[in-house]
Design a protein around this motif. Structure first.
Motif, PDB file in Angstrom:
ATOM      1  N   SER A 137       3.619  11.909  -9.878  1.00  0.00           N
ATOM      2  CA  SER A 137       3.291  13.003  -8.949  1.00  0.00           C
ATOM      3  C   SER A 137       1.881  12.854  -8.412  1.00  0.00           C
ATOM      4  O   SER A 137       1.614  13.113  -7.238  1.00  0.00           O
ATOM      5  CB  SER A 137       3.498  14.367  -9.596  1.00  0.00           C
ATOM      6  N   ILE A 138       0.960  12.374  -9.250  1.00  0.00           N
ATOM      7  CA  ILE A 138      -0.419  12.144  -8.807  1.00  0.00           C
ATOM      8  C   ILE A 138      -0.457  11.020  -7.775  1.00  0.00           C
ATOM      9  O   ILE A 138      -1.083  11.147  -6.723  1.00  0.00           O
ATOM     10  CB  ILE A 138      -1.328  11.836 -10.023  1.00  0.00           C
ATOM     11  N   VAL A 139       0.204   9.914  -8.072  1.00  0.00           N
ATOM     12  CA  VAL A 139       0.203   8.761  -7.165  1.00  0.00           C
ATOM     13  C   VAL A 139       0.861   9.120  -5.831  1.00  0.00           C
ATOM     14  O   VAL A 139       0.364   8.743  -4.769  1.00  0.00           O
ATOM     15  CB  VAL A 139       0.917   7.554  -7.817  1.00  0.00           C
ATOM     16  N   VAL A 187       5.260   9.543 -17.146  1.00  0.00           N
ATOM     17  CA  VAL A 187       5.687   8.941 -15.872  1.00  0.00           C
ATOM     18  C   VAL A 187       5.783  10.017 -14.800  1.00  0.00           C
ATOM     19  O   VAL A 187       5.285   9.858 -13.688  1.00  0.00           O
ATOM     20  CB  VAL A 187       7.036   8.194 -16.016  1.00  0.00           C
ATOM     21  N   ARG A 188       6.427  11.122 -15.123  1.00  0.00           N
ATOM     22  CA  ARG A 188       6.581  12.214 -14.156  1.00  0.00           C
ATOM     23  C   ARG A 188       5.208  12.713 -13.684  1.00  0.00           C
ATOM     24  O   ARG A 188       4.980  12.883 -12.494  1.00  0.00           O
ATOM     25  CB  ARG A 188       7.395  13.350 -14.776  1.00  0.00           C
ATOM     26  N   ALA A 206       0.817  -1.222   0.000  1.00  0.00           N
ATOM     27  CA  ALA A 206       0.000   0.000   0.000  1.00  0.00           C
ATOM     28  C   ALA A 206       0.849   1.269   0.000  1.00  0.00           C
ATOM     29  O   ALA A 206       0.379   2.332  -0.402  1.00  0.00           O
ATOM     30  CB  ALA A 206      -0.936   0.002   1.200  1.00  0.00           C
ATOM     31  N   GLU A 207       2.092   1.160   0.421  1.00  0.00           N
ATOM     32  CA  GLU A 207       2.985   2.325   0.468  1.00  0.00           C
ATOM     33  C   GLU A 207       4.020   2.303  -0.645  1.00  0.00           C
ATOM     34  O   GLU A 207       4.946   3.109  -0.647  1.00  0.00           O
ATOM     35  CB  GLU A 207       3.679   2.383   1.824  1.00  0.00           C
ATOM     36  N   SER A 208       3.873   1.389  -1.576  1.00  0.00           N
ATOM     37  CA  SER A 208       4.842   1.232  -2.662  1.00  0.00           C
ATOM     38  C   SER A 208       4.243   1.657  -3.991  1.00  0.00           C
ATOM     39  O   SER A 208       3.029   1.600  -4.183  1.00  0.00           O
ATOM     40  CB  SER A 208       5.282  -0.237  -2.759  1.00  0.00           C
ATOM     41  N   VAL A 209       5.121   2.079  -4.886  1.00  0.00           N
ATOM     42  CA  VAL A 209       4.711   2.429  -6.249  1.00  0.00           C
ATOM     43  C   VAL A 209       5.602   1.642  -7.201  1.00  0.00           C
ATOM     44  O   VAL A 209       6.824   1.654  -7.075  1.00  0.00           O
ATOM     45  CB  VAL A 209       4.867   3.943  -6.532  1.00  0.00           C
ATOM     46  N   ILE A 226      -0.421  -2.937  -4.987  1.00  0.00           N
ATOM     47  CA  ILE A 226       0.672  -1.988  -5.153  1.00  0.00           C
ATOM     48  C   ILE A 226       0.190  -0.892  -6.099  1.00  0.00           C
ATOM     49  O   ILE A 226      -0.401  -1.186  -7.142  1.00  0.00           O
ATOM     50  CB  ILE A 226       1.928  -2.677  -5.732  1.00  0.00           C
ATOM     51  N   LYS A 227       0.447   0.355  -5.752  1.00  0.00           N
ATOM     52  CA  LYS A 227       0.128   1.460  -6.658  1.00  0.00           C
ATOM     53  C   LYS A 227       1.053   1.340  -7.869  1.00  0.00           C
ATOM     54  O   LYS A 227       2.185   0.884  -7.760  1.00  0.00           O
ATOM     55  CB  LYS A 227       0.358   2.795  -5.961  1.00  0.00           C
ATOM     56  N   THR A 228       0.566   1.785  -9.012  1.00  0.00           N
ATOM     57  CA  THR A 228       1.350   1.611 -10.237  1.00  0.00           C
ATOM     58  C   THR A 228       1.349   2.853 -11.107  1.00  0.00           C
ATOM     59  O   THR A 228       0.440   3.682 -11.043  1.00  0.00           O
ATOM     60  CB  THR A 228       0.800   0.438 -11.081  1.00  0.00           C
TER      61      THR A 228
END
Length: 132
Positions: free
Chosen positions: A127-129, A122-123, A91-94, A111-113
């Motif tokens: 930034s949103i995530v 990507v940038r 939950a704390e990873s991208v 996992i956030k992606t």
């Protein structure tokens, strides 16, 4: 002969880094806010060439290499290896990757992606995530 040439001349076939992505990685590293770990489907035999060539690979706290682990993305096992080895919370990873199947596998582990399609995208998406 062709297979032998593939390994013997691996360093000649490597492309250059994507400058904008390396710059973003540098910014993340220099911010001191984030742990940086990498997950790659590289072979155990050729990954040392990349380590020698690309200084930015040394910016990662650790790198899980599929050829060493004997499994690869999108296999759930390799995601669990990196999460367990580096004590990461899904939950704390991208997870950033250019392969949609790999993205889906990470999402299935909560996992956030960020699906990498261009450095600019990507940038923006990262930034949103990170703001969530």
């Amino acid at each position: 002969d062709n297979i032998r040439a593939y390994f013997d001349r691996w360093d000649e076939m490597l492309g250059g880094p994507i400058g904008e992505n390396v710059e973003l990685l540098r910014e993340l590293k220099d911010s001191g806010k984030y742990r940086l770990v990498a997950l790659t489907n590289w072979s155990a035999e050729t990954f040392p060439v990349a380590l020698e060539r690309y200084d930015f690979l040394g910016w990662f706290e650790g790198i899980v290499v599929s050829g060493v682990e004997k499994c690869k993305k999108p296999d759930r096992k390799i995601y669990n290896i990196i999460l367990d080895r580096y004590k990461l919370s899904p939950a704390e990873s991208v997870f950033i990757d250019d392969n949609k199947e790999n993205i889906i596998a990470a999402q299935n582990l909560d996992i956030k992606t960020v699906h990498c399609k261009s450095p600019e995208q990507v940038r923006k998406d990262l930034s949103i995530v990170l703001d969530q």
